[in-house]
Scaffold this motif. Structure first.
Motif: not given
Length: 376
Positions: A110, A123-124, A129-130, A150, A164, A166
């Motif tokens: 992402k 990030s995936d 997570g990372f 995520s 972050v 979201r």
């Protein structure tokens, strides 16, 4: 409005040129009287991108990019799950990742950021997570943090503090509050340090198509734009069609900056609106099996777009209301210093502001393939 079946996930390939009217001409840049200081012209240092050719220079869908303090450019392509590395002359160095489920491989990436210590953090959503590489481009960690929803954006503010952004849905007695939040976390996201900004709307239990569509438009298009600097300061530009606003918080979580400018609202061109309608139809299909919804995009452009610390170490804010690349430059006291621009029109620009230059690309390029530009 019940949410179980239509939870809005934060995953989509921002690949507009597969979805929109790529054959249409970009709109002419509208006359703009909202110029309040001297305007300088940016220099194009290089461009990378070919329609057909060497795979290292052919992009499928650029979703994120950054530059580290060694002068390496990292470009995340979310279709082939690659991170390609170039130098500041535009020469290809290597691929950092590839498609796959093994260590260091990606499937649904992402976003990407470079931490102050040089770590490259990607990030995936599939890995929850990372994936983290060292400044020597070696895999050092994979961090699992969430099962769904995520973040759509994150930044390494310091080596242990992260910003972050979201989307979330918060149930209340008579409906839901739909929120976009910008939070700072310590210690690999395990400790909430501060909530610096929230954009929210009330959403009732109404299951009508109009209510569902309004929630999706808010979720996909009102996403918070954010940035940070090397001193731990965090900057937010709320997306708004009527108000131009920029805020800043210091490393202690105290707000120290508030910028407002009187900028004229600008209506979108018909092709812009149609492109966004097609994009939202795609998002709706990915969100979970509901019948197609008639979603109405915002009729005006957002007045701000991306922001960040530019090559002069001041705060650069890109105007979302214009079709060229036009930036307002502020010092950290909020004083407007000048404007910078690059005269290339498109209503689908994405930019990353860095001290080493401005990375720019189009989501919907007129000639059908993406190019990465470095401006300074």
């Amino acid at each position: 409005m019940k949410r179980g079946k239509r939870r809005i996930y934060g995953v989509v390939f921002l690949f507009f040129f597969l979805l929109v009217l790529s054959c249409s001409e970009p709109p002419e840049n509208l006359p703009d009287d909202d110029v309040f200081a001297d305007v300088d012209t940016l220099e194009l240092l290089f461009e990378i991108g070919e329609e057909v050719g060497d795979s290292t220079n052919t992009f499928w869908s650029i979703s994120s990019a950054d530059i580290d303090d060694q002068g390496r450019i990292f470009v995340l392509d979310d279709v082939d799950a690659s991170v390609r590395v170039f130098n500041l002359n535009g020469a290809y160095i290597q691929n950092l990742t590839r498609m796959g489920s093994g260590p260091g491989e990606l499937q649904r990436p992402k976003c990407l950021t470079v931490a102050p210590d040089g770590r490259i953090i990607i990030s995936d959503i599939t890995k929850g997570g990372f994936v983290v590489f060292s400044d020597s481009l070696e895999l050092v960690d994979e961090v699992t943090l969430w099962g769904d929803n995520s973040p759509y954006s994150f930044l390494a503010v310091t080596n242990s503090k992260y910003l972050v952004c979201r989307y979330k849905e918060e149930p209340i007695s008579n409906g839901y509050i739909l929120k976009h939040t910008a939070n700072i976390y310590n210690n690999n996201f395990t400790e909430l340090f501060a909530n610096v900004y929230t954009d929210s709307i009330y959403d009732s239990n109404d299951m009508s198509e109009e209510c569902l569509a309004a929630g999706l438009v808010f979720a996909w298009f009102k996403r918070i734009k954010c940035s940070c600097d090397s001193y731990g300061n965090v900057f937010i530009a709320p997306l708004d069609t009527l108000e131009y606003r920029v805020y800043g918080w210091d490393s202690l979580g105290t707000q120290f900056l508030s910028i407002q400018m009187d900028i004229s609202p600008v209506e979108k061109e018909p092709d812009e609106i149609r492109a966004e309608e097609v994009y939202m139809e795609y998002c709706d299909r990915r969100a979970g099996g509901w019948p197609p919804l008639e979603m109405i995009p915002y009729t005006h452009r957002f007045l701000t777009a991306e922001l960040g610390i530019g090559p002069d170490r001041n705060l650069w804010v890109r105007r979302g209301s214009r079709t060229d690349l036009f930036f307002d430059i502020f010092d950290l006291d909020g004083n407007l210093l000048r404007h910078e621009m690059y005269p290339l029109d498109s209503w689908s620009w994405k930019t990353v502001l860095t001290p080493y230059g401005i990375l720019a690309w189009e989501l919907d390029p007129l000639d059908g393939y993406q190019k990465l530009y470095l401006l300074k």
